[in-house]
Design a protein around this motif. Structure first.
Motif, PDB file in Angstrom:
ATOM      1  N   GLU A 121       0.776  -1.270  -0.025  1.00 49.88           N
ATOM      2  CA  GLU A 121      -0.014  -0.022   0.034  1.00 49.88           C
ATOM      3  C   GLU A 121       0.890   1.241  -0.127  1.00 49.88           C
ATOM      4  OE1 GLU A 121      -3.474   2.119   2.632  1.00 49.88           O
ATOM      5  OE2 GLU A 121      -2.140   0.773   3.476  1.00 49.88           O
ATOM      6  N   LEU A 122       0.678   2.163  -0.863  1.00 46.87           N
ATOM      7  CA  LEU A 122       1.284   3.575  -0.949  1.00 46.87           C
ATOM      8  C   LEU A 122       0.553   4.406   0.095  1.00 46.87           C
ATOM      9  CD1 LEU A 122       1.616   4.110  -4.853  1.00 46.87           C
ATOM     10  CD2 LEU A 122       3.368   3.217  -3.240  1.00 46.87           C
TER      11      LEU A 122
ATOM     12  N   GLU B 281       5.980   2.888   0.596  1.00 46.34           N
ATOM     13  CA  GLU B 281       5.113   1.513   0.191  1.00 46.34           C
ATOM     14  C   GLU B 281       5.148   0.688   1.482  1.00 46.34           C
ATOM     15  OE1 GLU B 281       5.033  -1.971  -2.948  1.00 46.34           O
ATOM     16  OE2 GLU B 281       6.631  -0.726  -2.754  1.00 46.34           O
TER      17      GLU B 281
ATOM     18  N   TYR C 131       6.206  10.594  -6.947  1.00 52.66           N
ATOM     19  CA  TYR C 131       5.068  11.470  -6.222  1.00 52.66           C
ATOM     20  C   TYR C 131       5.609  12.787  -5.683  1.00 52.66           C
ATOM     21  CZ  TYR C 131       2.498   6.943  -6.918  1.00 52.66           C
ATOM     22  OH  TYR C 131       1.829   6.139  -7.390  1.00 52.66           O
TER      23      TYR C 131
ATOM     24  N   ARG D  86       1.491  13.454  -9.663  1.00 54.96           N
ATOM     25  CA  ARG D  86       2.194  12.279 -10.046  1.00 54.96           C
ATOM     26  C   ARG D  86       2.723  12.431 -11.498  1.00 54.96           C
ATOM     27  NH1 ARG D  86      -0.520   6.254 -11.990  1.00 54.96           N
ATOM     28  NH2 ARG D  86       1.703   5.273 -12.228  1.00 54.96           N
TER      29      ARG D  86
ATOM     30  N   THR E 127       4.841  11.687 -14.326  1.00 56.69           N
ATOM     31  CA  THR E 127       5.233  10.586 -15.121  1.00 56.69           C
ATOM     32  C   THR E 127       5.994  10.528 -16.199  1.00 56.69           C
ATOM     33  OG1 THR E 127       3.186   9.795 -16.006  1.00 56.69           O
ATOM     34  CG2 THR E 127       3.774   8.787 -13.783  1.00 56.69           C
TER      35      THR E 127
ATOM     36  N   GLU F 217      -3.488   3.168 -13.229  1.00 50.65           N
ATOM     37  CA  GLU F 217      -3.863   4.046 -12.062  1.00 50.65           C
ATOM     38  C   GLU F 217      -3.474   3.422 -10.639  1.00 50.65           C
ATOM     39  OE1 GLU F 217      -7.872   6.325 -11.644  1.00 50.65           O
ATOM     40  OE2 GLU F 217      -8.094   4.409 -10.639  1.00 50.65           O
ATOM     41  N   GLN F 218      -2.825   4.216  -9.736  1.00 49.47           N
ATOM     42  CA  GLN F 218      -2.316   3.704  -8.426  1.00 49.47           C
ATOM     43  C   GLN F 218      -3.244   4.571  -7.418  1.00 49.47           C
ATOM     44  OE1 GLN F 218       1.981   3.862  -8.301  1.00 49.47           O
ATOM     45  NE2 GLN F 218       2.405   2.536  -9.610  1.00 49.47           N
TER      46      GLN F 218
ATOM     47  N   PRO G  11      -7.164   7.557  -6.019  1.00 48.40           N
ATOM     48  CA  PRO G  11      -6.700   7.124  -6.950  1.00 48.40           C
ATOM     49  C   PRO G  11      -6.030   8.068  -8.072  1.00 48.40           C
ATOM     50  CG  PRO G  11      -8.961   7.363  -7.082  1.00 48.40           C
ATOM     51  CD  PRO G  11      -8.664   7.901  -5.815  1.00 48.40           C
TER      52      PRO G  11
END
Length: 528
Positions: free
Chosen positions: A354-355, A367, A417, A451, A453, A460-461, A504
């Motif tokens: 889990e973040l 994490e 992030y 986020r 990237t 999706e995270q 999310p």
């Protein structure tokens, strides 16, 4: 081997065969095989560590035909040899060579200095002779010139020799310091205080038996340590025992046991002292005001920020129950006072990740990996090395975990992030003067999560963002969460004031979390 009765017998080796490490000491077990003829024998065994505790000495013969009449530890002072020894390491021999070269160079420098002083006296005498001869009319310019030239040349030669020796001695001194420092780091100093076990044994018949000796010793301890390797959705957690011992002797292939027993604690209850409680009426000032205090409480939750580093070695946390761990294989621990890891076991389980972000503590996202303790026993609290398939990441702390409980470890997250936290505070008042006015403090916390990237990244995270609000323990101070003003509404608020959101985030997405809460207190409250 048969040992006759002698006044000063040859020492019989008595190596360590088993060791039980406690939190701040160790219990050692030694064995030696003895061949005894009928009669009384006085034996000398060792050497042992001079740190052995005399009153804990216990001896036992493995045959009923033998009996130990007396056992005592005898210590002797043996200074270390000044020169090199056959058992010296190459590094120690190099140190002896440098010191010998320095002593020889110092002696040569003294001789050169004496030679220069003598040449200076000769120069003064020659100049006096030139002055006297010139005054008497007996001048010999050619002879005097030749003597002055030869004397000056020799003075220059000796002065140059003195400069070379000074430079050489400075280099030798620097090399000696380097070698001495390396020797201090890599090797322990040989013992000057030696200890032997003097034993008086009586044998009724010829017997070949095993002698067992047990005693406590200082300068030995252990602490638990772990190594967590994460990969392919599974976590492998290896348990180790980090053992230090500076007893002056090596433990080679011993049966190693680790215990959390604290033998140094007193076994008798403490003395009870009289504690009188008295009642008194409140003063006028105390009736008008309510004194409160704002304090910070450390909560054992995982997040981006780890524990504060400390230079002190923490104790062993066993939750009040003595735990005994056994090394699965014989272990060797040198007596150099350094940390040596001894493997105890490992297990592999499916990991849930889990973040988690705690913006108040750190701008990074961690994490948090969870796995069930399948080791078959409790995991004691200790440091853990965090490793991924890419390599070593850092260190964390593993709390005490019961068998079957969930282990949570915070792995360092990536720099994918960005977190920005803003806090706005507004002060005001509410209520009527007749009913009692209340002062209020409204805090608005905004956390911007983005986020960024690289091109081509999809998927999706979900990031769990955690903030906190104060928790009041007195009725005069109230803390209220404005859920209607929070955007989005919190997913969870626990009893310790931790507010959580699950956000999310798609690639290159940006979200803002808003937290609004109010702290209200009557005008009687002081200390906020």
């Amino acid at each position: 081997m048969t040992h006759d009765r002698t006044t000063h017998p040859t020492a019989i080796p008595l190596p360590v065969t088993a060791a039980t490490c406690l939190e701040d000491r160790a219990h050692l077990e030694r064995t030696a095989r003895l061949g005894l003829a009928p009669g009384t024998h006085r034996l000398r065994l060792g050497p042992l560590t001079p740190l052995a505790v005399d009153h804990t000495l216990r001896t036992e013969l493995g045959s009923p035909d033998g009996q130990v009449l007396d056992a005592r530890l005898v210590r002797s002072w043996e200074p270390r040899p000044v020169g090199p020894d056959e058992a010296d390491s190459p590094l120690r021999r190099r140190l002896h060579e440098l010191r010998a070269a320095f002593r020889a160079g110092s002696a040569e420098q003294q001789r050169v200095a004496a030679r220069l002083a003598l040449l200076g006296q000769l120069s003064e005498e020659l100049l006096r002779e030139v002055a006297e001869g010139t005054g008497l009319g007996a001048a010999e310019p050619d002879l005097w010139a030749a003597e002055l030239d030869g004397l000056g040349a020799e003075q220059d030669e000796q002065a140059e020799r003195q400069r070379e020796l000074s430079s050489r001695l400075a280099q030798l001194a620097a090399q000696e310091r380097q070698v001495a420092a390396a020797l201090e780091e890599t090797e322990s100093r040989p013992l000057e205080l030696r200890c032997f076990l003097e034993l008086t044994v009586q044998a009724e018949a010829a017997v070949d038996t095993v002698l067992t000796v047990r005693h406590l010793t200082a300068c030995a301890l252990w602490r638990p340590a772990y190594r967590a390797v994460l990969g392919d959705g599974r976590l492998r957690l290896a348990s180790d025992a980090v053992v230090w011992q500076a007893t002056g002797e090596d433990w080679t292939d011993v049966r190693l046991t680790l215990s959390t027993a604290r033998s140094a604690l007193a076994a008798e209850p403490p003395l009870l002292h009289e504690d009188r409680l008295t009642l008194r009426p409140l003063t006028a000032e105390e009736r008008r005001t309510v004194a409160v205090e704002v304090r910070e409480e450390e909560i054992a939750t995982l997040g981006a920020a780890g524990p504060e580093p400390t230079s002190e070695l923490p104790g062993v946390d066993d939750r009040g129950e003595v735990r005994v761990l056994t090394a699965p294989a014989p272990a060797s621990v040198p007596g150099d006072g350094r940390a040596h890891r001894v493997p105890l076991g490992s297990f592999t389980g499916r990991a849930a990740a889990e973040l988690v972000a705690a913006p108040e503590l750190s701008p990074l996202v961690s994490e948090v990996v969870s796995v069930r303790n399948e080791s078959g026993g409790p995991l004691l609290a200790g440091p853990v090395e965090l490793v991924r398939e890419s390599g070593y990441l850092g260190r964390g702390e593993l709390p005490y975990t019961a068998p079957g409980a969930v282990v949570e470890l915070a792995f360092p997250g990536s720099d994918e992030y960005r977190l920005v936290r803003e806090v706005v505070e507004e002060q005001g008042s509410a209520g009527l003067p007749v009913a009692g006015r209340r002062s209020t403090v409204t805090r608005t916390v905004r956390v911007h999560v983005s986020r960024p990237t690289a091109p081509g990244v999809t998927g999706e995270q979900v990031v769990t963002v955690r903030e906190r609000i104060p928790v009041s323990e007195v009725s005069a101070v109230q803390v209220r969460l404005h859920e209607q003003s929070c955007d989005p509404r919190p997913a969870e608020l626990d009893a310790e004031g931790i507010v959580s959101w699950r956000l999310p985030l798609a690639p290159n997405a940006r979200r803002t979390v808003t937290l609004v809460y109010e702290v209200a207190a009557s005008t009687r409250v002081t200390g906020l």
